[in-house]
Scaffold this motif. Structure first.
Motif, short mmCIF file in Angstrom:
data_model
loop_
_atom_site.label_atom_id
_atom_site.label_comp_id
_atom_site.label_asym_id
_atom_site.label_seq_id
_atom_site.Cartn_x
_atom_site.Cartn_y
_atom_site.Cartn_z
N ASN A 98 0.81 -1.22 0.00
CA ASN A 98 0.00 0.00 0.00
C ASN A 98 0.85 1.27 0.00
N PHE A 99 2.18 1.12 -0.10
CA PHE A 99 3.06 2.29 -0.12
C PHE A 99 3.32 2.73 -1.56
N PRO A 100 3.32 4.03 -1.85
CA PRO A 100 3.77 4.51 -3.16
C PRO A 100 5.25 4.22 -3.37
N VAL A 101 5.68 4.24 -4.60
CA VAL A 101 7.08 3.94 -4.93
C VAL A 101 8.02 4.90 -4.20
N GLY A 102 7.63 6.17 -4.11
CA GLY A 102 8.47 7.14 -3.42
C GLY A 102 8.65 6.81 -1.95
N VAL A 103 7.58 6.32 -1.30
CA VAL A 103 7.67 5.93 0.12
C VAL A 103 8.53 4.68 0.26
N LEU A 104 8.43 3.76 -0.70
CA LEU A 104 9.29 2.57 -0.66
C LEU A 104 10.75 2.97 -0.78
N VAL A 105 11.03 3.96 -1.61
CA VAL A 105 12.41 4.47 -1.72
C VAL A 105 12.85 5.03 -0.37
N TYR A 106 11.96 5.79 0.26
CA TYR A 106 12.27 6.37 1.57
C TYR A 106 12.56 5.28 2.59
N TRP A 107 11.68 4.28 2.69
CA TRP A 107 11.83 3.26 3.73
C TRP A 107 13.00 2.34 3.46
N LEU A 108 13.25 2.01 2.19
CA LEU A 108 14.40 1.18 1.85
C LEU A 108 15.70 1.90 2.19
N THR A 109 15.76 3.19 1.91
CA THR A 109 16.94 3.97 2.26
C THR A 109 17.13 4.03 3.76
N THR A 110 16.04 4.16 4.50
CA THR A 110 16.12 4.18 5.96
C THR A 110 16.67 2.88 6.51
N ASN A 111 16.18 1.75 5.96
CA ASN A 111 16.66 0.44 6.43
C ASN A 111 18.14 0.24 6.13
N VAL A 112 18.57 0.64 4.94
CA VAL A 112 19.97 0.48 4.57
C VAL A 112 20.85 1.37 5.46
N TRP A 113 20.39 2.59 5.74
CA TRP A 113 21.14 3.48 6.61
C TRP A 113 21.24 2.88 8.02
N THR A 114 20.13 2.36 8.54
CA THR A 114 20.13 1.75 9.87
C THR A 114 21.06 0.56 9.93
N MET A 115 21.05 -0.26 8.89
CA MET A 115 21.91 -1.43 8.84
C MET A 115 23.38 -1.03 8.87
N GLY A 116 23.76 -0.04 8.06
CA GLY A 116 25.15 0.42 8.05
C GLY A 116 25.55 1.09 9.35
N GLN A 117 24.66 1.89 9.90
CA GLN A 117 24.95 2.58 11.16
C GLN A 117 25.13 1.57 12.30
N GLN A 118 24.26 0.56 12.33
CA GLN A 118 24.36 -0.46 13.37
C GLN A 118 25.62 -1.30 13.20
N MET A 119 25.98 -1.59 11.96
CA MET A 119 27.21 -2.36 11.70
C MET A 119 28.44 -1.60 12.22
N TYR A 120 28.45 -0.30 12.02
CA TYR A 120 29.56 0.52 12.51
C TYR A 120 29.62 0.48 14.04
N VAL A 121 28.46 0.62 14.69
CA VAL A 121 28.44 0.63 16.15
C VAL A 121 28.87 -0.72 16.71
N ILE A 122 28.42 -1.81 16.09
CA ILE A 122 28.78 -3.15 16.55
C ILE A 122 30.28 -3.37 16.42
N ASN A 123 30.87 -2.91 15.32
CA ASN A 123 32.30 -3.12 15.11
C ASN A 123 33.17 -2.25 16.01
N GLN A 124 32.67 -1.06 16.36
CA GLN A 124 33.48 -0.13 17.14
C GLN A 124 33.16 -0.13 18.63
N ASN A 125 31.95 -0.49 19.01
CA ASN A 125 31.56 -0.46 20.42
C ASN A 125 30.61 -1.62 20.71
N PRO A 126 31.13 -2.85 20.69
CA PRO A 126 30.25 -4.02 20.85
C PRO A 126 29.79 -4.21 22.29
N THR A 127 28.75 -4.99 22.45
CA THR A 127 28.23 -5.32 23.77
C THR A 127 29.18 -6.28 24.48
#
Length: 420
Positions: free
Chosen positions: A231-260
């Motif tokens: 039910n999302f327009p293509v533009g919203v899918l672009v927005y959400w996909l970009t958000t997920n990719v950004w979150t994945m990269g940001q989390q990967m950086y945090v895990i590698n530099q400051n792990p639990t």
């Protein structure tokens, strides 16, 4: 969805203004009516929002980590006050206050993004309906309606009818193929992000219900996004996909530099740090020095991974210092070698069956020795009695004749003097 988006109509003006400003930049490069200009404008909107939300993301990471560490204490409180829900809630709030933990902090980035997400949805829905919204006038509206991303208009949805898609100048097949691929990528990125968190950045020595909940969310969230994505327009899918990719990269950086602490990511991080110290003879970088400083401050409370790191430094002749650096230490080498020698000298622990078998053999040997000694003692006693009972001058032939005459065999009791 349109009703929810209308609730955030107050923020559509700033969202549309930001998109238009980025569109001017990318329109000068790719052309104002291209999908690249409008698509990159949406991607840039996401990047701008996520940069502004970095402090909230850091707070989310800290809150999530604190919640993981508090799970054993929370479970103990629940068991202790399971019959008194009010007291249980009071103790929970007291624990959160003492540790400075806020359970809602883990949801802050998502909550902060929600107004921008629904505002963008509202803008794209207006473009699909050919309505002016925010700072988007008629000329910009016509340009946005002509923009296609891989053949799919920005405002088209997977569930749109063929007539509506034709009005946007595209085919239904192109729209559904593009949206389906983007929905799969969006769900996959969400799953990988959650899986990365569960498999690498969780203390595996602590088994709590919180971990089971996170494991369930790892499978539930991608399904939710897949269902909502149609039910999302293509533009919203672009927005959400970009958000997920950004979150994945940001989390990967945090895990590698400051792990639990205690996680697989910490083991890998300290392994890399030990290799760096081996190669350069020092701790390079402020982040790494802060890590060494925290390990030193823990003292005997270090986990197994941190102890292994300290032993690795000791084998190199180095000892971690309070300021996060390392210094040469002969004592550290001696302690490391002494500990290794002590570990080598320790005998292997036998299994229960081997211990029982060994005890049985020892017991049997003792019984055999005792039986043998008893038999020897009894034999000696009987021999002594034989020697005493033999009369002087009697020969072995006389004894044999007496045995033949019906007398009892074996040593004979001497007769009483009166009976001679």
């Amino acid at each position: 969805m349109d009703t929810i988006a209308s609730l955030f109509s107050f923020i559509t003006w700033p969202v549309s203004w930001v998109i238009v400003q980025f569109h001017k930049l990318y329109g000068a490069i790719f052309g104002p009516d291209t999908g690249w200009a409008w698509g990159l404008s949406i991607v840039s909107l996401v990047v701008l929002i996520r940069i502004c939300l970095i402090p909230l993301f850091v707070k989310q990471i800290k809150s999530t980590r604190n919640m993981q560490l508090l799970q054993p204490k929370m479970k103990a409180i629940q068991e202790r006050y399971k019959s008194d829900k009010q007291r249980q809630s009071e103790e929970m709030m007291k624990l959160y206050k003492e540790t400075g933990t806020n359970p809602l902090s883990s949801c802050l980035p998502i909550l902060a993004q929600s107004p921008f997400f629904f505002a963008l949805y509202h803008v794209l829905s207006a473009i699909a309906s050919n309505k002016k919204i925010g700072v988007i006038d008629q000329s910009l509206l016509d340009s946005a309606r002509q923009a296609h991303i891989f053949g799919a208009p920005l405002a088209a949805k997977f569930m749109d009818s063929a007539e509506k898609v034709d009005a946007l100048g595209a085919s239904l097949t192109d729209v559904r193929v593009v949206t389906a691929i983007m929905i799969v990528m969006m769900s996959a990125s969400q799953f990988f992000t959650q899986r990365q968190l569960m498999t690498k950045n969780v203390d595996l020595t602590v088994k709590t219900p919180y971990m089971q909940q996170q494991k369930m969310l790892m499978y539930i969230f991608p399904l939710i996004f897949a269902v909502m994505g149609i039910n999302f327009p293509v533009g919203v899918l672009v927005y959400w996909l970009t958000t997920n990719v950004w979150t994945m990269g940001q989390q990967m950086y945090v895990i590698n530099q400051n792990p639990t602490p205690g996680s697989k990511a910490q083991e890998q991080y300290l392994g890399r740090l030990l290799k760096s110290v081996t190669a350069h003879g020092e701790v390079r970088g402020r982040t790494r020095r802060n890590t060494v400083k925290r390990i030193v401050a823990k003292g005997p409370d270090r986990n197994d991974i941190e102890r292994k790191f300290v032993v690795g430094l000791a084998k190199l002749g180095l000892a971690p210092q309070e300021d996060g650096t390392v210094a040469k230490s002969d004592t550290a080498v001696a302690e490391a070698e002494g500990g290794a020698a002590q570990r080598r000298q320790q005998p292997k622990r036998q299994t229960k069956s081997k211990r029982q078998t060994g005890a049985a053999h020892q017991g049997g040997a003792k019984d055999g020795d005792s039986d043998e000694s008893e038999s020897k003692t009894s034999l000696q006693k009987s021999t002594a009695r034989d020697d005493k009972s033999k009369p002087a001058g009697k020969s072995a032939s006389g004894s044999s004749r007496q045995a033949k005459s019906g007398q009892r065999k074996g040593p004979q009791r001497p007769k009483h003097p009166s009976k001679k």
